[in-house]
Design a protein around this motif. Structure first.
Motif, PDB file in Angstrom:
ATOM      1  N   ASP A 103      -0.296  -6.122  -5.059  1.00 40.50           N
ATOM      2  CA  ASP A 103      -0.751  -7.024  -4.712  1.00 40.50           C
ATOM      3  C   ASP A 103       0.087  -8.108  -4.175  1.00 40.50           C
ATOM      4  O   ASP A 103       1.210  -8.110  -4.290  1.00 40.50           O
ATOM      5  CB  ASP A 103      -1.505  -7.908  -5.779  1.00 40.50           C
ATOM      6  CG  ASP A 103      -0.575  -8.324  -7.120  1.00 40.50           C
ATOM      7  OD1 ASP A 103       0.220  -7.367  -7.731  1.00 40.50           O
ATOM      8  OD2 ASP A 103      -0.399  -9.361  -7.734  1.00 40.50           O
ATOM      9  N   GLY A 104      -0.407  -9.049  -2.893  1.00 40.63           N
ATOM     10  CA  GLY A 104       0.442  -9.945  -2.321  1.00 40.63           C
ATOM     11  C   GLY A 104       1.101  -8.911  -1.007  1.00 40.63           C
ATOM     12  O   GLY A 104       1.629  -9.555  -0.187  1.00 40.63           O
ATOM     13  N   ASP A 136      -3.048  -5.604  -0.215  1.00 43.83           N
ATOM     14  CA  ASP A 136      -4.131  -6.467   0.249  1.00 43.83           C
ATOM     15  C   ASP A 136      -3.832  -7.422   1.383  1.00 43.83           C
ATOM     16  O   ASP A 136      -4.973  -7.701   2.108  1.00 43.83           O
ATOM     17  CB  ASP A 136      -4.694  -7.288  -1.127  1.00 43.83           C
ATOM     18  CG  ASP A 136      -3.423  -8.162  -1.811  1.00 43.83           C
ATOM     19  OD1 ASP A 136      -2.378  -7.868  -1.062  1.00 43.83           O
ATOM     20  OD2 ASP A 136      -4.324  -8.818  -2.763  1.00 43.83           O
ATOM     21  N   ARG A 137      -3.088  -8.004   1.311  1.00 40.84           N
ATOM     22  CA  ARG A 137      -2.530  -9.025   2.436  1.00 40.84           C
ATOM     23  C   ARG A 137      -2.754  -8.319   3.966  1.00 40.84           C
ATOM     24  O   ARG A 137      -3.279  -8.610   4.983  1.00 40.84           O
ATOM     25  CB  ARG A 137      -1.370  -9.940   2.172  1.00 40.84           C
ATOM     26  CG  ARG A 137      -1.167 -10.917   3.344  1.00 40.84           C
ATOM     27  CD  ARG A 137       0.164 -11.717   3.179  1.00 40.84           C
ATOM     28  NE  ARG A 137       0.028 -12.263   1.665  1.00 40.84           N
ATOM     29  CZ  ARG A 137       0.869 -12.998   1.305  1.00 40.84           C
ATOM     30  NH1 ARG A 137       2.124 -13.002   1.415  1.00 40.84           N
ATOM     31  NH2 ARG A 137       0.662 -13.602  -0.064  1.00 40.84           N
ATOM     32  N   ASP A 157      -5.002  -8.926   6.980  1.00 39.50           N
ATOM     33  CA  ASP A 157      -4.574  -9.253   8.210  1.00 39.50           C
ATOM     34  C   ASP A 157      -4.741  -8.368   9.329  1.00 39.50           C
ATOM     35  O   ASP A 157      -4.853  -8.806  10.532  1.00 39.50           O
ATOM     36  CB  ASP A 157      -3.111  -9.841   8.174  1.00 39.50           C
ATOM     37  CG  ASP A 157      -2.884 -10.751   7.254  1.00 39.50           C
ATOM     38  OD1 ASP A 157      -3.905 -11.564   6.953  1.00 39.50           O
ATOM     39  OD2 ASP A 157      -1.576 -10.907   6.964  1.00 39.50           O
TER      40      ASP A 157
END
Length: 648
Positions: free
Chosen positions: A628-629, A632-633, A637
């Protein structure tokens, strides 16, 4: 690889021209990877193959169980004929294994033949192998029974190689106490979990397991009540398993929430509880006084005995009780190990009235646990440990709250990063170290392997190599399964603390690749972009495929079951990343289908983010977190990294 193959082919041809067979070639002797890293390992000349037949010589004083373990290891390595003997054969026409204490004459003779000497430290051993024609001599010499057992664990790793190199290993632990404390909140381990864990501890040369699950009512809330007969019997079986693995089973009781320190009846109740455990073979005990209120008394009698409540008075009261328990243990068994305690202020080394009271009043024999500079410390240095020694008036036993995941900021995570940021040299200032593992026993072994390896040889410890060893061990040395586990480990690399910043970064390998993809797309070179997207696709395939590989049966089934929701989520995230890569590829080529790929990736990412932990398996249920971070980012994006423009 082609150059290596070409070199080998040329060398074989040259040997053939000289009239020798390729089988007679002297292959290079490579240094074996042994975990924990030995104190000293020196390679000799030549190698030996274990083969199908060996001679086994057990010297007087060798425990029968240790001999049986050697036999089991040999049989699993493919040996079908084990011949026993009482003397070393004149001709070593097959591998001969001599095992026994340093004091045995035949062991000393075998060591001399191998140019080796005995290790004279507690739990120490020497393992020497000497290649000789078609056979050889392997000597396992223990300073004591524990040391000999540890030598056998090293043999276990050596026979997994196709050939055993000639070598001498002299080895002993840096820290006297090494192991785990089942001290977490939430669902305790099952007896099956504990049995598997004790076997793991034995293989890793650990010597201590503390039974202290916070949710065992008979150890905390109902500590005054005796265990039901069935539970006591199950614990007795566990104690026997620990003994077979040369692990000291320590029983911990947590009376702090309700005990009256000045009440002789409570003291006697506690001692009776220990007596019942002594009846099933427990000889080491622990009083846990962590996570309790010490600014108020549980009874009026304590106010009369110790004065108004407060930190200093609590230290005096606790010392009185613990000193009485230590005196009783010493009286009943003069050879018993000292009592262990964890204080109410366990989480720093700052001077305080409470620590001063313990320092002034606590029996110096009693071992004090300490968690480092915080409840979950981001790092521990030698000066930190020296400060703890000064504060508590003795060297402490480190309670390392890694990889435990029973606190809020660890919810949804398996903590699978390497054991790191503990300074080499801590062995000079600690009596030992215990890891507090996760509710999930098998996944805990990844980090615990590091804790145990560090405790054995902190100065020779390599975090990443031990991390890889843990993956190989869980994978049964299968290369493909090891790689799949390392993919999972990277997505669970973040290690939180009680503060705002984690002490291990999130998914460093994946993040490096995703950052590279971003940079390649931003740079604008078409060839570089396509190469980066192709690399991203391969990574997505690896993430998506890893769960099936882990579930295929080669990896320890307990790991696959306890990590089940993480594997479910990982597979979905991998599929989402695969679609993201397809979207980037389409966009880079000017294909309008990119939008559909990105939309599908977002939909599957939402499914992945919704995967929940196994109900009741951990203290904090909730959604599973996978890189996570980072992952998912990037998926969120990605649609904005390349404009979708149709090309003619």
């Amino acid at each position: 690889m082609q150059r290596v193959a070409k070199w080998k082919g040329s060398l074989i041809a040259a040997v053939a021209l000289a009239g020798a067979s390729p089988a007679a070639m002297a292959l290079p002797v490579t240094r074996p990877a042994i975990f924990p890293a030995p104190t000293a390992l020196t390679l000799g000349d030549g190698t030996m193959t274990l083969g199908r037949s060996v001679v086994l010589i057990a010297a007087p004083g060798t425990e029968p169980a240790t001999v049986a373990l050697v036999r089991d290891i040999l049989e699993k390595a493919g040996v079908t004929e084990i011949t026993t003997a009482s003397r070393i054969p004149a001709t070593l026409d097959r591998p001969t294994i001599v095992i026994g204490p340093n004091s045995a004459a035949i062991v000393r003779d075998a060591l001399t033949r191998s140019g080796a000497s005995a290790d004279d430290q507690a739990e120490g051993y020497t393992l020497a192998s000497l290649a000789s024609g078609q056979g050889g001599l392997i000597t396992l010499a223990g300073h004591d029974g524990d040391g000999l057992f540890h030598a056998v664990q090293t043999l276990r790793q050596l026979v997994a190689r196709p050939q055993i190199p000639a070598l001498v290993i002299r080895d002993h632990p840096a820290m006297p106490i090494r192991g785990t404390i089942e001290g977490f909140y939430g669902k305790p381990w099952s007896m099956e979990d504990r049995t598997r864990h004790l076997n793991f501890l034995g293989q890793m040369k650990a010597n201590t397991y503390v039974y202290s699950p916070k949710d065992d009512p008979y150890a905390r809330d109902k500590w005054r009540e005796p265990y039901p007969a069935a539970t006591l019997s199950a614990l007795g079986t566990l104690v026997a398993t620990a003994r077979a693995n040369h692990v000291n089973f320590v029983y911990a009781i947590s009376p702090g929430p309700s005990i009256c320190f000045s009440d002789p009846a409570d003291e006697q109740t506690l001692l009776r509880k220990f007596d019942a455990l002594r009846g099933i073979g427990v000889h080491s005990f622990y009083v846990a006084l962590d996570d309790i209120e010490y600014q108020k008394w549980n009874c009026e009698a304590d106010k009369v005995a110790f004065g108004p409540s407060g930190a200093q008075a609590a230290g005096v009261a606790q010392s009185k009780l613990l000193n009485a328990v230590q005196a009783d243990l010493a009286k009943r068994d003069p050879a018993a190990k000292p009592l262990i305690m964890v204080p109410t202020e366990y989480y720093d080394a700052k001077e305080s009235p409470y620590k001063a009271a313990l320092r002034a009043n606590l029996d110096p024999r009693i071992v004090v646990q300490w968690t480092g500079t915080d409840v979950v410390p981001p790092a521990i240095s030698v000066p930190d440990a020296k400060a703890a020694t000064k504060a508590f008036g003795r060297k402490t036993l480190l309670w390392d709250n890694y990889p435990v995941n029973d606190y809020a900021s660890s919810a949804g995570r398996l903590l699978l990063a390497p054991y790191a940021k503990r300074e080499a040299g801590l062995s000079t200032e600690l009596t030992g170290m215990l890891s507090n593992p996760m509710n999930q026993e098998a996944p805990s072994r990844v980090a615990v392997a590091g804790v145990l390896a560090f405790g054995w040889n902190d100065k020779g410890y390599d975090a990443d190599r031990t991390w890889h060893f843990a993956a190989r061990d869980l994978a049964g040395n299968d290369v493909r399964a090891t790689a799949a586990l390392l993919e999972l480990f990277d997505t669970q690399h973040l290690a939180p603390t009680f503060g705002s910043q984690p002490w291990q970064e999130q998914a460093p390998r994946l993040k490096a690749l995703l950052d590279h993809v971003r940079e390649a797309l931003a740079h604008g070179d078409e060839a570089e972009q396509r190469a980066a997207i192709a690399e991203l696709t391969r990574k997505a395939d690896a993430i998506a495929d890893a769960p099936d590989t882990i579930r295929a049966g080669v990896v320890d089934p307990a790991f696959a079951e306890q990590a089940r929701p993480w594997l479910d989520a990982m597979q979905l995230w991998g599929r989402s990343l695969r679609l993201t890569a397809a979207g980037l590829d389409a966009a880079e080529r000017g294909n309008a289908a990119a939008s559909r790929y990105f939309a599908d990736a977002g939909r599957i990412a939402a499914q992945a983010a919704a995967v929940q932990s196994i109900p009741g398996a951990v203290r904090f249920d909730g959604p599973i977190k996978i890189a996570d971070g980072v992952l998912d980012r990037f998926i969120a994006d990605a649609p904005g990294l390349i404009a979708v423009t149709a090309r003619p």
